[in-house]
Write a protein that holds these residues in place. Structure first.
Motif, PDB file in Angstrom:
ATOM      1  N   TRP A   9       0.849  -1.194   0.000  1.00 35.48           N
ATOM      2  CA  TRP A   9       0.000   0.000   0.000  1.00 35.48           C
ATOM      3  C   TRP A   9       0.881   1.239   0.000  1.00 35.48           C
ATOM      4  CZ3 TRP A   9      -1.495   2.881   4.814  1.00 35.48           C
ATOM      5  CH2 TRP A   9      -2.338   3.960   4.510  1.00 35.48           C
ATOM      6  N   THR A  22      -6.311   2.253  -3.032  1.00 34.86           N
ATOM      7  CA  THR A  22      -6.317   0.807  -3.220  1.00 34.86           C
ATOM      8  C   THR A  22      -5.037   0.204  -2.663  1.00 34.86           C
ATOM      9  OG1 THR A  22      -5.347   1.003  -5.432  1.00 34.86           O
ATOM     10  CG2 THR A  22      -7.759   0.981  -5.267  1.00 34.86           C
ATOM     11  N   ARG A  32      -2.917  -3.907  -2.316  1.00 35.62           N
ATOM     12  CA  ARG A  32      -2.874  -5.299  -2.748  1.00 35.62           C
ATOM     13  C   ARG A  32      -2.381  -6.172  -1.603  1.00 35.62           C
ATOM     14  NH1 ARG A  32       0.905  -8.680  -5.417  1.00 35.62           N
ATOM     15  NH2 ARG A  32       2.428  -6.972  -5.362  1.00 35.62           N
TER      16      ARG A  32
END
Length: 327
Positions: A78, A84, A86
């Motif tokens: 991040w 967003t 992952r």
């Protein structure tokens, strides 16, 4: 047979109906709710919740909740400011321990050992000197403790001027003595030594004052009895004073290690870009706010630091407390 005779015979034969005995719990078993059935216990419980409840709620909200969230962020790739992220699992930890983790942990270990050892050893020697009844001892105690309460930023700025290779006080003194001036701000070794010196100077007064309080609690009659038995000053210190100072040493060992592992301000002010002083705490800052903006990776480093702090504290309490003499 009369009624009186029949009654007496029934008592003898055991036919007289016995009163039902109250049921009692089995021996060794207690009702877990029995203590809270009394009005006094319930009132004490409500008073406890009223007084301790807000503090517990604040600790959970501002201490343990961030710890849990940090653990969650450590499993993400991040970037700060990105909406967003992952999920990478233990990828951040693997990257740290297979990459720069060895160098950072080694620097952290060196910094902790030298600062904790130097602060406690010099603090004990200074406390022994301040424990004597001499003129100006009160002023000396205040002067020694003063750097501990000063801002780390201010202390770092002053010492940056002292170590400055061009206009610094130290360079002037070493130049007059024809001593080579190390490259304090450029070379990793001298930079780490410089930061350790400043950290010890700043925290020396704290260790000295705590040790001084411990020395003043040592029974004087025990030392006098040992002196009458022929024990010298060194033997009295090694055999009597030092063992009686073990609770103080144990307390200082825990607090100074935790303080050293979390040191940030001096490193940030004095050597912000030198890799030789990048400890684990400072690397957490660099990865998150030093231009990398790696929030997930920084959270992983913070998790490693949290585990180290907990492990060090538990090991000290588990093994070192056995050597502590509280009487």
């Amino acid at each position: 047979m009369s009624s009186g005779t029949a009654t007496a015979q029934a008592r003898v034969d055991g036919a007289w109906p016995r009163a039902r005995e109250p049921r009692t719990s089995r021996p060794g078993r207690r009702d877990p709710l029995a203590l809270w059935r009394s009005p006094r216990r319930r009132r004490d419980l409500w008073v406890f919740l009223l007084l301790a409840g807000p503090n517990v709620a604040l600790i959970v909200a501002f201490c343990w909740r961030p710890v849990v969230q940090n653990l969650q962020y450590s499993t993400l790739e991040w970037t700060l400011g990105n909406r967003t992220a992952r999920f990478v699992g233990l990828g951040n930890f693997v990257e740290f321990f297979t990459g720069e983790g060895g160098r950072v942990l080694w620097t952290t270990l060196l910094f902790t050992v030298f600062t904790v050892g130097g602060s406690m050893l010099l603090g004990l020697l200074l406390a022994l000197a301040l424990n004597r009844r001499l003129v100006g001892t009160t002023f000396a105690r205040s002067a020694v403790f003063a750097p501990f309460v000063l801002s780390g930023v201010g202390v770092g700025l002053v010492w940056v001027f002292i170590f400055d290779p061009t206009v610094g006080v130290l360079s002037n003194v070493l130049g007059r003595l024809h001593v080579h001036m190390p490259q304090w701000f450029l070379q990793p070794g001298p930079a780490l030594a410089m930061v350790c010196i400043v950290f010890v100077w700043k925290n020396l007064g704290y260790c000295a004052v705590i040790y001084l309080a411990g020395l003043q609690s040592v029974p004087g009659d025990v030392l006098e009895a040992a002196a009458l038995d022929g024990a010298g000053s060194w033997r009295r210190f090694w055999r009597i004073t030092l063992p009686l100072l073990s609770p103080t040493t144990f307390f200082l060992l825990i607090t100074t290690i935790l303080s050293s592992l979390q040191s940030f301000d001096l490193i940030r002010i004095m050597t912000p870009l030198n890799p030789g002083t990048t400890t684990l705490m400072y690397d957490v800052y660099l990865q998150a706010f030093g231009g990398y903006n790696r929030g997930g990776y920084s959270s992983a480093l913070a998790t490693v630091l949290f585990v180290i702090l907990v492990a060090v504290t538990l090991l000290q309490v588990r093994f070192l407390e056995r050597r502590v003499h509280y009487s």
